[in-house]
Design an enzyme around this catalytic site. Sequence first.
Site, PDB file in Angstrom:
ATOM      1  N   LEU A 166       0.868  -1.194   0.000  1.00 50.64           N
ATOM      2  CA  LEU A 166       0.000   0.000   0.000  1.00 50.64           C
ATOM      3  C   LEU A 166       0.892   1.227   0.000  1.00 50.64           C
ATOM      4  O   LEU A 166       1.773   1.325   0.856  1.00 50.64           O
ATOM      5  CB  LEU A 166      -0.776   0.068   1.320  1.00 50.64           C
ATOM      6  CG  LEU A 166      -2.097  -0.615   1.525  1.00 50.64           C
ATOM      7  CD1 LEU A 166      -2.598  -0.264   2.922  1.00 50.64           C
ATOM      8  CD2 LEU A 166      -3.113  -0.163   0.478  1.00 50.64           C
ATOM      9  N   HIS A 167       0.684   2.135  -0.917  1.00 56.81           N
ATOM     10  CA  HIS A 167       1.465   3.373  -0.820  1.00 56.81           C
ATOM     11  C   HIS A 167       0.791   4.582  -1.444  1.00 56.81           C
ATOM     12  O   HIS A 167       1.285   5.693  -1.316  1.00 56.81           O
ATOM     13  CB  HIS A 167       2.840   3.182  -1.453  1.00 56.81           C
ATOM     14  CG  HIS A 167       2.804   3.177  -2.953  1.00 56.81           C
ATOM     15  ND1 HIS A 167       2.360   2.097  -3.668  1.00 56.81           N
ATOM     16  CD2 HIS A 167       3.128   4.121  -3.868  1.00 56.81           C
ATOM     17  CE1 HIS A 167       2.437   2.370  -4.960  1.00 56.81           C
ATOM     18  NE2 HIS A 167       2.887   3.593  -5.110  1.00 56.81           N
ATOM     19  N   ARG A 168      -0.348   4.390  -2.134  1.00 56.42           N
ATOM     20  CA  ARG A 168      -0.979   5.540  -2.797  1.00 56.42           C
ATOM     21  C   ARG A 168      -1.425   6.564  -1.763  1.00 56.42           C
ATOM     22  O   ARG A 168      -2.078   6.206  -0.773  1.00 56.42           O
ATOM     23  CB  ARG A 168      -2.227   5.108  -3.573  1.00 56.42           C
ATOM     24  CG  ARG A 168      -1.959   4.156  -4.660  1.00 56.42           C
ATOM     25  CD  ARG A 168      -2.098   4.732  -6.039  1.00 56.42           C
ATOM     26  NE  ARG A 168      -1.393   3.856  -6.922  1.00 56.42           N
ATOM     27  CZ  ARG A 168      -0.260   4.137  -7.561  1.00 56.42           C
ATOM     28  NH1 ARG A 168       0.254   5.341  -7.481  1.00 56.42           N
ATOM     29  NH2 ARG A 168       0.346   3.261  -8.304  1.00 56.42           N
TER      30      ARG A 168
END
Length: 389
Positions: free
Chosen positions: A222-224
């Site tokens: 997850l990084h958005r």
Amino acid sequence: MNREPLFAAPGPVLCVVGARPNFMKMAPILRAFAARVPPVRSLLVHTGQHYDADMNDRLFVDLRLPVPDINLEVGSGTHAVQTADVMRRFEPVVDANNPSCVVVVGDVNSTLACALVAAKKGVPVAHVEAGLRSFDRSMPEEVNRVLTDQIADLLYTTERVAHDNLAREGVDPQRAHFVGNVMIDSLLANRVHALPLADTLLRAGVAASSFDASNGYGVVTLHRPSNVDRADVLGPLLGVLRDVSERLPLVFALHPRTRGNIERFGLNELVAGKRIAVLPPQGYLEMLGLMTGATLVLTDSGGMQEETTALGVPCLTLRENTERPITIEQGTNTLVGRDRDAILREVGEILAGRGKRGRVPELWDGRAAERIAAHLDDWIARRAQKVEA
Ligand code: UD1
């Protein structure tokens, strides 16, 4: 008598990388340039957008990328500062090298910044992975994609829908070339070197006894910003992942942005416990091994949607849209957003053996970089002849 040539020989091709997802796309292109006879002269320019050992150095080693010829060392910043710094530092590099072309890949800030510098100087730009659209302008990458494609001279695409997207934006179809997917070139070339789960856990200091993956495991990334920058979004999402982990243990490779926000928002409890192994950002071969052996992948990454499709591993994408629709139509990808019910339902389907199997899309065959090198080499030569004529 020494005479100056009437026209300078075409200079090198400047190959730009900036952030992690660029590295696996550029590695096969550099190799394909070197394999031409004679080789295509190229210089590797790193903007320095990603600089951590985890985000950068390990991937260079894994992908056998050469040490960059030039490093602009821009580091982190707001989008404006980062983009502006890349532009300011890239301009003298273009001036000094008289490049025959600037090759940019993907959709990160470095991609747009370098394309813009080159285009303003009349240097041809080739954009690899052109034409992908999420139709979501709140995504920084979408802005980068649309603008880069408008100013690039050569647009190399990974799927046919990209050509429709480009045509809709008024891009001359002659500029676009369907070549396949360079990221899948890297995947196929490195598959045999992928690291097994046990080794990856060991390297990350997770004791095998504290994480039982004997009945399968899921991989999470997850990084958005849209998923991780707000506590009231990240908290519930981690809560859903915790619920998933009760059914399937999860390996969670944490991006620095996500790690920072989990700490800042006090959400550490949600990723604690024996059913979730929290790892730092992983090297390429570790990640390839993790995905290959996984029961499923939960991610908001663009690249992993394609990699899971090539590997035939079900992928649940934690986004409302994707710029890579072929992974849904033909591959193993399903969009689930952040909808708790949808996520748990799809996980249940996969665990019941009803996950998407998919097929590998056209030209994702490990030879995309070869096609790009052949086309670009010929294009540069023909352009040089035209200039001389
Ligand atoms: C960038 C790309 C995104 C890509 C992602 C992969 C843009 C707009 N975004 O997002 O498309 O999917 O890379 O990771 O270009 N940081 C570190 N170490 C690093 C790099 C970053 O700690 O080596 C931290 C910094 O706090 C930084 C933050 O991560 O501010 C975000 O980095 P940045 O490069 O701005 O964007 P990403 O979120 O990584």
